[in-house]
Enzyme design. Structure first.
Site, PDB file in Angstrom:
ATOM      1  N   PHE A 255      -5.165  -4.090   9.850  1.00 53.28           N
ATOM      2  CA  PHE A 255      -5.945  -2.800  10.452  1.00 53.28           C
ATOM      3  C   PHE A 255      -5.926  -2.782  12.001  1.00 53.28           C
ATOM      4  CE2 PHE A 255     -10.003  -5.170  10.807  1.00 53.28           C
ATOM      5  CZ  PHE A 255     -10.248  -4.962  11.912  1.00 53.28           C
TER       6      PHE A 255
ATOM      7  N   LYS B  15       4.175  -2.057   3.622  1.00 54.50           N
ATOM      8  CA  LYS B  15       2.792  -1.683   3.138  1.00 54.50           C
ATOM      9  C   LYS B  15       1.693  -1.592   4.215  1.00 54.50           C
ATOM     10  CE  LYS B  15      -0.687  -2.792   1.454  1.00 54.50           C
ATOM     11  NZ  LYS B  15      -2.117  -2.461   2.045  1.00 54.50           N
TER      12      LYS B  15
ATOM     13  N   GLU C  75      -4.455  -0.048   4.597  1.00 54.14           N
ATOM     14  CA  GLU C  75      -5.054   1.350   3.828  1.00 54.14           C
ATOM     15  C   GLU C  75      -5.988   1.622   4.816  1.00 54.14           C
ATOM     16  OE1 GLU C  75      -5.335  -1.893   2.924  1.00 54.14           O
ATOM     17  OE2 GLU C  75      -7.109  -2.273   2.016  1.00 54.14           O
TER      18      GLU C  75
ATOM     19  N   SER D 231      -5.914 -11.497   6.954  1.00 48.37           N
ATOM     20  CA  SER D 231      -7.015 -12.643   6.925  1.00 48.37           C
ATOM     21  C   SER D 231      -6.748 -13.894   6.164  1.00 48.37           C
ATOM     22  CB  SER D 231      -8.401 -11.915   6.125  1.00 48.37           C
ATOM     23  OG  SER D 231      -7.907 -11.441   4.751  1.00 48.37           O
TER      24      SER D 231
ATOM     25  N   CYS E 226      -6.728 -11.237  16.580  1.00 44.12           N
ATOM     26  CA  CYS E 226      -6.339 -12.429  16.302  1.00 44.12           C
ATOM     27  C   CYS E 226      -6.338 -13.295  17.522  1.00 44.12           C
ATOM     28  CB  CYS E 226      -5.241 -12.352  15.453  1.00 44.12           C
ATOM     29  SG  CYS E 226      -3.647 -12.305  16.308  1.00 44.12           S
TER      30      CYS E 226
ATOM     31  N   GLU F  37     -14.609 -16.843  11.188  1.00 47.92           N
ATOM     32  CA  GLU F  37     -13.999 -15.933  12.086  1.00 47.92           C
ATOM     33  C   GLU F  37     -14.888 -14.568  11.981  1.00 47.92           C
ATOM     34  OE1 GLU F  37     -10.580 -13.719  10.831  1.00 47.92           O
ATOM     35  OE2 GLU F  37      -9.649 -13.831  12.772  1.00 47.92           O
TER      36      GLU F  37
HETATM   37  P1  NAD Z   1      -6.752  -8.262   5.312  1.00 44.28           P
HETATM   38  O1  NAD Z   1      -6.415  -9.556   4.824  1.00 44.28           O
HETATM   39  O2  NAD Z   1      -8.060  -7.787   4.863  1.00 44.28           O
HETATM   40  O3  NAD Z   1      -5.679  -7.335   5.034  1.00 44.28           O
HETATM   41  C1  NAD Z   1      -4.401  -7.133   5.301  1.00 44.28           C
HETATM   42  C2  NAD Z   1      -3.406  -6.788   4.415  1.00 44.28           C
HETATM   43  O4  NAD Z   1      -3.535  -7.252   3.131  1.00 44.28           O
HETATM   44  C3  NAD Z   1      -3.701  -5.287   4.072  1.00 44.28           C
HETATM   45  O5  NAD Z   1      -2.319  -4.510   4.135  1.00 44.28           O
HETATM   46  C4  NAD Z   1      -4.345  -5.121   2.872  1.00 44.28           C
HETATM   47  O6  NAD Z   1      -4.261  -3.909   2.238  1.00 44.28           O
HETATM   48  C5  NAD Z   1      -3.823  -6.281   2.257  1.00 44.28           C
HETATM   49  N1  NAD Z   1      -4.618  -7.146   1.323  1.00 44.28           N
HETATM   50  C6  NAD Z   1      -6.047  -7.084   1.392  1.00 44.28           C
HETATM   51  N2  NAD Z   1      -6.576  -7.785   0.360  1.00 44.28           N
HETATM   52  C7  NAD Z   1      -5.634  -8.079  -0.272  1.00 44.28           C
HETATM   53  C8  NAD Z   1      -5.656  -9.111  -1.582  1.00 44.28           C
HETATM   54  N3  NAD Z   1      -6.573  -9.567  -2.220  1.00 44.28           N
HETATM   55  N4  NAD Z   1      -4.130  -9.231  -1.976  1.00 44.28           N
HETATM   56  C9  NAD Z   1      -3.241  -8.693  -1.494  1.00 44.28           C
HETATM   57  N5  NAD Z   1      -3.151  -8.064  -0.472  1.00 44.28           N
HETATM   58  C10 NAD Z   1      -4.336  -7.730   0.138  1.00 44.28           C
HETATM   59  O7  NAD Z   1      -6.978  -8.227   6.883  1.00 44.28           O
HETATM   60  P2  NAD Z   1      -7.662  -7.177   7.828  1.00 44.28           P
HETATM   61  O8  NAD Z   1      -9.009  -7.091   7.608  1.00 44.28           O
HETATM   62  O9  NAD Z   1      -6.781  -6.033   7.671  1.00 44.28           O
HETATM   63  O10 NAD Z   1      -6.941  -7.740   9.167  1.00 44.28           O
HETATM   64  C11 NAD Z   1      -7.831  -8.667  10.074  1.00 44.28           C
HETATM   65  C12 NAD Z   1      -7.431  -9.983   9.820  1.00 44.28           C
HETATM   66  O11 NAD Z   1      -6.083 -10.161  10.398  1.00 44.28           O
HETATM   67  C13 NAD Z   1      -8.271 -11.012  10.801  1.00 44.28           C
HETATM   68  O12 NAD Z   1      -8.439 -12.400   9.769  1.00 44.28           O
HETATM   69  C14 NAD Z   1      -7.247 -11.321  11.670  1.00 44.28           C
HETATM   70  O13 NAD Z   1      -7.377 -12.840  12.456  1.00 44.28           O
HETATM   71  C15 NAD Z   1      -5.811 -11.351  11.170  1.00 44.28           C
HETATM   72  N6  NAD Z   1      -4.768 -11.082  12.083  1.00 44.28           N
HETATM   73  C16 NAD Z   1      -4.146 -12.297  12.231  1.00 44.28           C
HETATM   74  C17 NAD Z   1      -2.799 -12.111  13.366  1.00 44.28           C
HETATM   75  C18 NAD Z   1      -2.104 -13.396  13.540  1.00 44.28           C
HETATM   76  O14 NAD Z   1      -1.141 -12.965  14.122  1.00 44.28           O
HETATM   77  N7  NAD Z   1      -2.364 -14.419  13.152  1.00 44.28           N
HETATM   78  C19 NAD Z   1      -2.921 -10.845  13.697  1.00 44.28           C
HETATM   79  C20 NAD Z   1      -3.428  -9.720  13.640  1.00 44.28           C
HETATM   80  C21 NAD Z   1      -4.825 -10.034  12.642  1.00 44.28           C
END
Ligand code: NAD
Length: 496
Positions: free
Chosen positions: A149, A173, A176, A226, A281, A381
Site C-alpha cells: 500500500f 495484483k 487492496e 511485509s 521501507c 518494524e
Molecule cells: P503486506 O505484506 O500486508 O501486503 C503486500 C501485498 O501482499 C498486498 O498486495 C497484499 O494483498 C498481499 N498479501 C497480504 N497478505 C498476504 C498473504 N497472506 N498471502 C499472499 N499475499 C498477501 O504489506 P503492506 O502492509 O501492504 O506494505 C507494508 C510493508 O511493505 C512494510 O513491511 C514495508 O517495509 C514493506 N515494503 C518494503 C519495501 C522494500 O523495498 N523492501 C518497499 C515498500 C514497502
C-alpha cells in the site's frame, strides 16, 4: 459507490466476484470505493490473455517497445498532479509527498525507455577457428507483481514497465488498500498505446496471490510488502520453481558521529523518520547516537515536537494519517510496549488527532530514547511515526549494532570524516548506504538493493538487475566455414 474494474485482455471489466474489500480515506475512514476479489475464471482469463499476447509482444521490435515507454512517460508527466491527488485521497499522504511517489515511478519508466541498450548481449569473435560466440537476452513470458500500500504509484512502476519493455507480459495484483492509483496508471498505459493483453490487473488478497504463485504459466514473480508475506511468497513461489524477488520490511539505522553538522542531522532526522507517517521501507526508525551526540536527544525532541500531521491538502501538514485503523492499533500497541519495556518516551503521539477528522488513523510524532536491542520497539518494524534513539560509544560499536540487526534495507551515517564514512560503507551489512544522506534510495540506473531480512532473491528491482530478473540469457556458438568443411567427426568436446 465506485467498484474498481479488473483489467483483462485489454478491457476494463466489472468482476463477477461475490467478495469485495472497502477502500477507505485514511483521514476519516469513510469508504470511497470497493475492490473485487477476482474469481478463478477471471484470473485464468488474465493468464490466458497474457500468454497469447506474449507471442506477438516478444516479436515486437525493441525500439517500438521503447517508444511505448517514451509515450507513457510523457503521459505520466502530463497527469502527474492528477495521479498524486488520487494517491493522496486513498493513502492520506500529503500532496507534496504523493507527487514524490509518482515522480520516483516516472523515473523508472524513463529508464525502461533505454531498454535496447539494457538488453544488449555480449560477443566474442574467434572463440575457436571460424567460431564466434554471442549472447541474446530474451523475455521469460508471463510475469506477475504483487505490490504494497505504501507507494501505490512508484512500486507498480518499479515492476511492469521494465518487465514489459523486456518483451514480457505482466499481471499486476495491487494492494487492496489503495488500488485507485494503480488503476489510473493502467488507464494511462492503455492511452500510451499498450497492445491488448500485455498488461492485466486482478484485484484481491491472499487467494488471488496464491493463484499467481501456483499457476505454471507465471514464470517470474515480483513482490514488495511485509516480512511474513515476503517469506511466504518467496518459499511458495520458488517451491513452484518460479523466479521470485521479494522485497520485505526494514529497520533502518542512522549513525550520528560527533563531528557531524548538528543542524543538518536534526532536520534530516525529522523528514526521514516521520515523513509519510513513517510508512516508508527506507524510513529511518533508529538513530544511533555516538559519544557526545547523545546530548542531542533534547534538540531532536524539540524538532520532532514541532511537526504536525494533517490533511493531504493542508500545506502546513508534515505528514498524513496511517493507512488503516489496524495499522494505527499496531503502532499504538508498540508505543505502549516501548514504555513498559523501559525506553524513555520523550514524545508520545498516541492521542493526537485532527479536529473534525477524529475518526482518522492519526498518530503524532513519537520519540523514544535509551532504546536497547532487547526491546520490541527495536526488534519489530513499527511502520509508523515513531523514532528510537540508541546510545553507543564508538563507530565500531555502532557498526556492530547495525550488523546484528536482522534487516538490511538502508542505513546512513552523518559525519565530516571521510575515513569514518569509508569504514562504515565498507563494513556495514546493509544494501543501501547514505553518507550525509538520510534515505539513500538509488535512482533507476542503479538497483534497489536491500539485503538480509529485507530481501529474498538475488536480482533486485530496476536497473540492470531487473533486466536480468525479467529475462533469460541465451548463448549462441556459431561456425560459418569459408571453403572446405573438415572431414570426419570430432570425437572430443574441444572446439578447434
Ligand atoms: P503486506 O505484506 O500486508 O501486503 C503486500 C501485498 O501482499 C498486498 O498486495 C497484499 O494483498 C498481499 N498479501 C497480504 N497478505 C498476504 C498473504 N497472506 N498471502 C499472499 N499475499 C498477501 O504489506 P503492506 O502492509 O501492504 O506494505 C507494508 C510493508 O511493505 C512494510 O513491511 C514495508 O517495509 C514493506 N515494503 C518494503 C519495501 C522494500 O523495498 N523492501 C518497499 C515498500 C514497502
Amino acid at each position: 459507490m465506485k467498484t474498481l474494474p479488473l483489467f483483462i485482455d485489454g478491457h476494463f471489466t466489472q468482476s463477477q466476484a461475490d467478495t469485495f474489500i472497502d477502500v477507505t480515506n485514511p483521514a476519516d475512514n469513510s469508504v470511497i470505493a470497493r475492490v473485487p476479489c477476482a474469481t478463478q475464471s477471471e484470473m485464468q482469463a488474465a493468464v490466458d490473455s497474457a500468454q497469447r499476447a506474449f507471442e506477438s509482444w516478444r516479436e515486437t521490435p525493441v525500439s517500438e517497445r521503447a517508444r511505448l515507454m517514451l509515450r507513457y512517460q510523457h503521459l505520466l508527466k502530463t497527469h502527474h498532479d492528477e495521479i498524486a491527488e488520487i494517491l493522496s485521497l486513498e493513502t492520506g499522504k500529503t500532496f507534496e509527498d504523493a507527487k514524490g511517489d509518482v515522480w520516483r515511478g516516472i523515473e523508472v519508466v524513463e529508464h525502461a525507455a533505454n531498454i535496447a541498450s539494457l538488453m544488449m548481449g555480449e560477443t566474442v569473435e574467434n572463440v575457436a577457428r571460424s567460431i564466434d560466440c554471442y549472447s541474446l537476452t530474451q523475455p521469460l513470458g508471463v510475469c506477475a507483481g504483487i505490490t504494497p500500500f505504501n507507494f501505490p504509484a512508484m512500486i507498480p512502476l518499479w515492476m511492469f514497465p521494465l518487465a514489459i519493455a523486456c518483451g514480457n507480459t505482466f499481471i499486476l495484483k495491487p494492494s487492496e488498500q489503495d488500488p485507485m492509483t494503480p488503476t489510473r496508471l493502467v488507464e494511462l498505459f492503455v492511452e500510451a498505446g499498450a497492445p491488448e493483453g500485455v498488461l492485466q490487473v486482478i484485484h484481491g488478497g491472499k487467494e488471488q496471490v496464491d493463484f499467481l504463485l501456483d499457476h505454471q504459466a507465471v514464470k517470474a514473480l515480483s513482490f514488495v510488502g511485509s516480512v511474513p508475506v515476503g517469506q511466504y511468497i518467496y518459499r511458495r513461489g520458488t517451491e513452484n520453481l518460479k523466479r521470485v524477488q521479494a522485497f520485505a520490511g526494514a529497520k533502518n539505522h542512522m549513525v550520528v558521529m560527533p563531528d557531524a553538522n548538528k543542524e543538518q542531522v536534526i532536520s534530516n532526522i525529522v523528514g526521514a523518520s516521520v515523513g509519510a507517517a513513517g510508512q516508508r521501507c527506507m524510513a529511518i526508525s533508529v538513530v544511533v547516537l555516538v559519544g557526545e551526540t547523545q546530548a542531542w536527544a533534547e534538540d531532536i525532541q524539540q524538532a520532532l515536537g514541532e511537526v504536525t500531521p494533517g490533511l493531504w491538502n493542508d500545506n502546513q501538514a508534515a505528514y498524513g494519517p496511517l493507512i488503516s485503523p489496524k495499522a494505527k492499533e499496531r503502532v499504538l500497541e508498540l508505543i505502549k510496549a516501548g514504555k513498559e519495556e523501559g525506553a524513555r518516551c520523550l514524545l508520545d503521539g498516541s492521542a493526537f488527532t485532527v479536529k473534525g477528522y477524529e475518526q482518522g488513523n492519526w498518530v503524532g510524532p513519537t520519540l523514544f530514547a535509551d532504546v536497547t536491542t532487547d526491546m520490541r520497539i527495536y526488534n519489530e518494524e513499527i511502520f509508523g511515526p515513531v523514532l528510537c534513539l540508541m546510545n553507543v560509544d564508538s563507530l565500531d560499536e555502532a557498526i556492530e549494532v547495525v550488523n546484528a540487526n536482522p534487516y538490511g534495507n538502508g542505513t546512513s551515517i552523518f559525519t565530516a570524516s571521510g575515513a569514518a564514512a569509508r569504514k562504515y560503507q565498507h563494513k556495514i551489512s546493509v544494501g543501501q548506504v547514505g553518507i550525509n544522506v538520510p534515505i539513500p534510495v538509488p535512482l533507476p540506473f542503479f538497483s534497489f538493493t536491500g539485503w538480509k531480512g529485507s530481501f529474498y532473491g538475488d536480482q533486485h528491482a530496476y536497473g540492470k538487475q531487473a533486466v536480468r530478473f525479467y529475462t533469460e540469457t541465451k548463448t549462441v556458438t556459431a561456425r560459418w566455414f569459408e571453403g572446405d568443411i573438415p572431414a570426419g567427426p570430432n570425437m572430443t568436446i574441444h572446439l578447434k
